[in-house]
Design a protein around this motif. Structure first.
Motif, PDB file in Angstrom:
ATOM      1  N   GLU A   1       0.820  -1.218   0.000  1.00 29.38           N
ATOM      2  CA  GLU A   1       0.000   0.000   0.000  1.00 29.38           C
ATOM      3  C   GLU A   1       0.851   1.265   0.000  1.00 29.38           C
ATOM      4  O   GLU A   1       0.577   2.226   0.715  1.00 29.38           O
ATOM      5  N   ILE A   2       1.903   1.249  -0.805  1.00 32.13           N
ATOM      6  CA  ILE A   2       2.780   2.411  -0.976  1.00 32.13           C
ATOM      7  C   ILE A   2       2.056   3.440  -1.835  1.00 32.13           C
ATOM      8  O   ILE A   2       1.453   3.093  -2.844  1.00 32.13           O
ATOM      9  N   SER A   3       2.130   4.685  -1.442  1.00 34.81           N
ATOM     10  CA  SER A   3       1.431   5.764  -2.142  1.00 34.81           C
ATOM     11  C   SER A   3       2.137   6.234  -3.402  1.00 34.81           C
ATOM     12  O   SER A   3       1.496   6.606  -4.381  1.00 34.81           O
ATOM     13  N   ALA A   4       3.465   6.263  -3.355  1.00 34.84           N
ATOM     14  CA  ALA A   4       4.233   6.808  -4.474  1.00 34.84           C
ATOM     15  C   ALA A   4       5.622   6.194  -4.488  1.00 34.84           C
ATOM     16  O   ALA A   4       6.143   5.781  -3.452  1.00 34.84           O
ATOM     17  N   ILE A   5       6.199   6.169  -5.680  1.00 35.50           N
ATOM     18  CA  ILE A   5       7.558   5.668  -5.874  1.00 35.50           C
ATOM     19  C   ILE A   5       8.356   6.758  -6.566  1.00 35.50           C
ATOM     20  O   ILE A   5       7.891   7.348  -7.538  1.00 35.50           O
ATOM     21  N   CYS A   6       9.560   7.004  -6.062  1.00 39.30           N
ATOM     22  CA  CYS A   6      10.456   7.960  -6.715  1.00 39.30           C
ATOM     23  C   CYS A   6      11.707   7.217  -7.153  1.00 39.30           C
ATOM     24  O   CYS A   6      12.406   6.624  -6.325  1.00 39.30           O
ATOM     25  N   PHE A   7      11.969   7.244  -8.456  1.00 38.33           N
ATOM     26  CA  PHE A   7      13.154   6.625  -9.016  1.00 38.33           C
ATOM     27  C   PHE A   7      14.301   7.626  -8.973  1.00 38.33           C
ATOM     28  O   PHE A   7      14.128   8.799  -9.290  1.00 38.33           O
ATOM     29  N   ILE A   8      15.462   7.152  -8.586  1.00 38.13           N
ATOM     30  CA  ILE A   8      16.625   8.011  -8.375  1.00 38.13           C
ATOM     31  C   ILE A   8      17.527   8.069  -9.608  1.00 38.13           C
ATOM     32  O   ILE A   8      17.381   7.273 -10.535  1.00 38.13           O
ATOM     33  N   SER A   9      18.462   8.988  -9.591  1.00 36.37           N
ATOM     34  CA  SER A   9      19.547   9.098 -10.572  1.00 36.37           C
ATOM     35  C   SER A   9      19.055   9.153 -12.014  1.00 36.37           C
ATOM     36  O   SER A   9      19.678   8.599 -12.914  1.00 36.37           O
ATOM     37  N   ASN A  10      17.910   9.825 -12.203  1.00 37.85           N
ATOM     38  CA  ASN A  10      17.299   9.958 -13.534  1.00 37.85           C
ATOM     39  C   ASN A  10      17.006   8.627 -14.212  1.00 37.85           C
ATOM     40  O   ASN A  10      16.962   8.544 -15.436  1.00 37.85           O
ATOM     41  N   LYS A  11      16.826   7.585 -13.411  1.00 43.21           N
ATOM     42  CA  LYS A  11      16.452   6.288 -13.974  1.00 43.21           C
ATOM     43  C   LYS A  11      14.972   6.313 -14.301  1.00 43.21           C
ATOM     44  O   LYS A  11      14.148   6.596 -13.434  1.00 43.21           O
ATOM     45  N   GLY A  12      14.657   6.017 -15.532  1.00 39.33           N
ATOM     46  CA  GLY A  12      13.263   5.966 -15.939  1.00 39.33           C
ATOM     47  C   GLY A  12      12.760   4.532 -15.908  1.00 39.33           C
ATOM     48  O   GLY A  12      13.474   3.617 -16.306  1.00 39.33           O
ATOM     49  N   PRO A  13      11.545   4.321 -15.431  1.00 41.67           N
ATOM     50  CA  PRO A  13      11.010   2.963 -15.355  1.00 41.67           C
ATOM     51  C   PRO A  13      10.638   2.427 -16.737  1.00 41.67           C
ATOM     52  O   PRO A  13      10.419   3.186 -17.677  1.00 41.67           O
ATOM     53  N   HIS A  14      10.571   1.113 -16.827  1.00 36.35           N
ATOM     54  CA  HIS A  14      10.134   0.443 -18.046  1.00 36.35           C
ATOM     55  C   HIS A  14       8.673   0.802 -18.336  1.00 36.35           C
ATOM     56  O   HIS A  14       7.905   1.079 -17.409  1.00 36.35           O
ATOM     57  N   PRO A  15       8.268   0.809 -19.596  1.00 35.76           N
ATOM     58  CA  PRO A  15       6.862   1.124 -19.935  1.00 35.76           C
ATOM     59  C   PRO A  15       5.848   0.231 -19.220  1.00 35.76           C
ATOM     60  O   PRO A  15       4.793   0.706 -18.802  1.00 35.76           O
ATOM     61  N   ASP A  16       6.178  -1.059 -19.040  1.00 36.56           N
ATOM     62  CA  ASP A  16       5.239  -1.941 -18.330  1.00 36.56           C
ATOM     63  C   ASP A  16       5.121  -1.561 -16.860  1.00 36.56           C
ATOM     64  O   ASP A  16       4.072  -1.739 -16.236  1.00 36.56           O
ATOM     65  N   THR A  17       6.182  -1.008 -16.304  1.00 38.37           N
ATOM     66  CA  THR A  17       6.141  -0.534 -14.915  1.00 38.37           C
ATOM     67  C   THR A  17       5.204   0.663 -14.801  1.00 38.37           C
ATOM     68  O   THR A  17       4.403   0.742 -13.868  1.00 38.37           O
ATOM     69  N   ILE A  18       5.277   1.567 -15.754  1.00 41.55           N
ATOM     70  CA  ILE A  18       4.398   2.742 -15.757  1.00 41.55           C
ATOM     71  C   ILE A  18       2.943   2.312 -15.906  1.00 41.55           C
ATOM     72  O   ILE A  18       2.070   2.778 -15.166  1.00 41.55           O
ATOM     73  N   LYS A  19       2.695   1.405 -16.819  1.00 49.46           N
ATOM     74  CA  LYS A  19       1.328   0.928 -17.048  1.00 49.46           C
ATOM     75  C   LYS A  19       0.759   0.270 -15.798  1.00 49.46           C
ATOM     76  O   LYS A  19      -0.378   0.529 -15.403  1.00 49.46           O
ATOM     77  N   MET A  20       1.552  -0.560 -15.147  1.00 49.26           N
ATOM     78  CA  MET A  20       1.101  -1.233 -13.935  1.00 49.26           C
ATOM     79  C   MET A  20       0.827  -0.221 -12.820  1.00 49.26           C
ATOM     80  O   MET A  20      -0.149  -0.348 -12.082  1.00 49.26           O
ATOM     81  N   ALA A  21       1.670   0.793 -12.704  1.00 42.84           N
ATOM     82  CA  ALA A  21       1.464   1.826 -11.683  1.00 42.84           C
ATOM     83  C   ALA A  21       0.173   2.595 -11.942  1.00 42.84           C
ATOM     84  O   ALA A  21      -0.574   2.896 -11.008  1.00 42.84           O
ATOM     85  N   GLN A  22      -0.094   2.896 -13.201  1.00 44.93           N
ATOM     86  CA  GLN A  22      -1.335   3.601 -13.540  1.00 44.93           C
ATOM     87  C   GLN A  22      -2.547   2.763 -13.161  1.00 44.93           C
ATOM     88  O   GLN A  22      -3.513   3.277 -12.606  1.00 44.93           O
ATOM     89  N   GLN A  23      -2.497   1.479 -13.440  1.00 49.31           N
ATOM     90  CA  GLN A  23      -3.606   0.584 -13.110  1.00 49.31           C
ATOM     91  C   GLN A  23      -3.842   0.506 -11.607  1.00 49.31           C
ATOM     92  O   GLN A  23      -4.970   0.323 -11.168  1.00 49.31           O
ATOM     93  N   ASN A  24      -2.777   0.643 -10.835  1.00 46.31           N
ATOM     94  CA  ASN A  24      -2.869   0.539  -9.381  1.00 46.31           C
ATOM     95  C   ASN A  24      -2.909   1.894  -8.676  1.00 46.31           C
ATOM     96  O   ASN A  24      -2.846   1.954  -7.452  1.00 46.31           O
ATOM     97  N   ARG A  25      -2.965   2.959  -9.462  1.00 48.86           N
ATOM     98  CA  ARG A  25      -3.053   4.321  -8.937  1.00 48.86           C
ATOM     99  C   ARG A  25      -1.895   4.658  -7.988  1.00 48.86           C
ATOM    100  O   ARG A  25      -2.077   5.248  -6.935  1.00 48.86           O
ATOM    101  N   ILE A  26      -0.716   4.262  -8.403  1.00 54.34           N
ATOM    102  CA  ILE A  26       0.505   4.560  -7.665  1.00 54.34           C
ATOM    103  C   ILE A  26       1.256   5.637  -8.442  1.00 54.34           C
ATOM    104  O   ILE A  26       1.538   5.478  -9.628  1.00 54.34           O
ATOM    105  N   VAL A  27       1.562   6.722  -7.792  1.00 60.69           N
ATOM    106  CA  VAL A  27       2.263   7.840  -8.428  1.00 60.69           C
ATOM    107  C   VAL A  27       3.729   7.464  -8.615  1.00 60.69           C
ATOM    108  O   VAL A  27       4.372   6.947  -7.697  1.00 60.69           O
TER     109      VAL A  27
END
Length: 117
Positions: free
Chosen positions: A64-90
């Motif tokens: 039940e984490i509210s948000a995730i912040c990726f460090i060092s300008n690392k961008g998440p994989h597209p599937d990670t973004i899609k999954m976060a959107q589905q789960n309403r995680i910022v």
């Protein structure tokens, strides 16, 4: 601390989340080990991580984490973004390394897991 304050402190880019940025974040936890995340965090946490695969979102959902912040300008994989959107995680991204990002949050008054009882 409000999520919008965290975004300012970390000079973070918003990757996804047309979410309510006035939501309250009670603590931050920095780790790349998802087993540690499951052991130490609670609902309302900001996870600071360099782990960019979809496993981080699966862990966030369970914990039940509210948000995730990726460090060092690392961008998440597209599937990670899609999954976060589905789960309403910022998802956020900062240019700072783990040490600097966590230090900035702590200095601004956000608690770590050791301070939350």
């Amino acid at each position: 601390m409000k999520l919008r304050e965290i975004i300012n402190i970390l000079e973070a880019e918003i990757i996804n989340g047309d979410s309510n940025f006035s939501q309250e974040i009670i603590m931050a936890y920095g780790s790349d080990l998802m087993s540690n995340v499951l052991a130490y965090i609670r609902s309302g946490t900001l996870l600071v991580t360099g782990n960019i695969n979809s496993q981080v979102v699966r862990t966030a959902e369970i914990a039940e984490i509210s948000a995730i912040c990726f460090i060092s300008n690392k961008g998440p994989h597209p599937d990670t973004i899609k999954m976060a959107q589905q789960n309403r995680i910022v998802l956020l991204q900062t240019r700072f390394a783990m040490f600097e990002a966590c230090g900035r949050l702590y200095k601004a008054g956000l608690s770590g897991c050791d301070e939350i009882k």
